[in-house]
Design an enzyme around this catalytic site. Structure first.
Site, PDB file in Angstrom:
ATOM      1  N   TYR A  79      -1.956   0.284  10.070  1.00 52.22           N
ATOM      2  CA  TYR A  79      -2.169  -0.375   8.776  1.00 52.22           C
ATOM      3  C   TYR A  79      -0.928  -0.259   7.907  1.00 52.22           C
ATOM      4  CZ  TYR A  79      -3.684  -0.930   3.937  1.00 52.22           C
ATOM      5  OH  TYR A  79      -3.776  -1.307   2.617  1.00 52.22           O
ATOM      6  N   THR A  82       0.811  -1.205   0.000  1.00 54.83           N
ATOM      7  CA  THR A  82       0.000   0.000   0.000  1.00 54.83           C
ATOM      8  C   THR A  82       0.848   1.260   0.000  1.00 54.83           C
ATOM      9  OG1 THR A  82      -1.562   1.294   1.363  1.00 54.83           O
ATOM     10  CG2 THR A  82      -0.094  -0.177   2.534  1.00 54.83           C
TER      11      THR A  82
END
Length: 331
Positions: free
Chosen positions: A141, A117
């Site tokens: 995250y 990501t």
């Protein structure tokens, strides 16, 4: 030999399964169906309902040499949730990935493609952001994904094992053939939420911050069509099959759109204006996050086919409009 797709019943994973099947590959999916859907997995793929933390289930799939490569999507992806439950995210995204890498090494699966990501960059100092930019995630995250990238790099040095980690920017849209799309309830993706609002399934769309240092004051993001992203994974598989070196690559178009521009595209696709509420900034949102994506084009030969914002939004809206009927038919 087959390709094992973890999380293949989810949004991006299901598009990957379609791309692999379209390319004539044999596909096995492992998914615990916590956020994915059984009906999203085409009948031509074999679905194993299990968590990737189930060592016996994973060993059963990888033993015997029937799996050539792993494409790993399974994990948790909501940034605010990761702040509320950091240990849950480190378990789901990091610990379980470590177990999957270990299983691959144990069973001689030498090719691994990882769903990473742009959150690994945190607040980038420059846009477009390059793969060599400083990695300073600002959420559990992002940190959980970065830890997984580090494990892959270390494993590739110690073992006969190669990988490609693709750092996604903002994934959106749906399969042009209408076979899959974003189906998760309570999703937080801007285009998904805007399409739900356009169809009257949400009362309004909240816009967080109008005073950013951008041309219209709202955040700018690089939106990539999910089918183009799946195509990049397919090329990454070919790269590893050909003996290519391990790589880390951004996946985006190198062109950002503001929240207001996305709303305009949704209004055009829907044929009416959606209700919008402008409110304050959320903590941790960069003003802009846009990919420098030269590497994925140069190394893999990736040539996106769906990089028009209006087309991305139109495909997402069409999927959202048909989603209730699809869920009813599945039940």
């Amino acid at each position: 030999m087959a390709i094992l797709v973890t999380g293949g019943a989810g949004y991006i994973g299901s598009h990957m399964v379609l791309a692999l099947l379209d390319a004539g590959e044999e596909v096995v999916v492992i998914d615990n169906l916590s956020t994915g859907f059984q009906w999203a997995v085409p009948p031509r793929a074999r679905l194993v309902e299990a968590d990737i933390a189930d060592e016996a289930a994973v060993d059963g799939l990888l033993s015997g040499g029937g799996i050539e490569a792993i494409i790993h999507f399974a994990g948790s992806i909501v940034v605010p949730d990761s702040i509320a439950d950091p240990l849950g995210y480190y378990l789901n995204n990091t610990v379980k990935t470590r177990g999957l890498i270990a299983a691959a090494v144990r069973h001689g699966v030498k090719r691994f493609i990882f769903s990473s990501t742009a959150a690994v960059y945190g607040m980038p100092e420059e846009n477009p952001v390059v793969e060599t930019a400083r990695l300073r995630p600002i959420s559990p995250y992002g940190s959980s994904k970065l830890m997984s990238e580090i494990m892959l790099a270390d494993a590739s040095v110690a073992h006969d094992f190669s990988y490609v980690a693709l750092r996604y920017f903002n994934v959106a849209g749906a399969d042009p053939g209408g076979r899959s799309g974003q189906s998760t309830p309570r999703a937080t993706h801007l285009i998904k939420v805007a399409c739900e609002t356009a169809l009257g399934r949400r009362e309004k769309l909240s816009v967080y911050g109008t005073d950013y240092d951008t041309p219209d004051g709202t955040c700018i993001r690089d939106y990539i069509h999910v089918s183009d992203l799946a195509a990049a994974h397919l090329l990454a598989l070919g790269h590893l099959r050909a003996g290519g070196a391990s790589e880390v690559m951004n996946c985006g178009y190198g062109r950002g759109y503001s929240v207001r521009e996305v709303i305009g595209a949704v209004n055009r696709a829907a044929g009416h204006e959606i209700p919008v509420e402008f409110t304050g900034r959320r903590p941790g949102d960069p003003a802009a996050l846009v990919a420098r994506a030269d590497r994925v084009r140069d190394v893999l030969g990736w040539r996106p086919a769906h990089e028009d914002l209006d087309g991305i939004v139109a495909s997402a809206l069409a999927w959202e409009r048909d989603l209730p009927d699809r869920k009813r038919q599945a039940n």
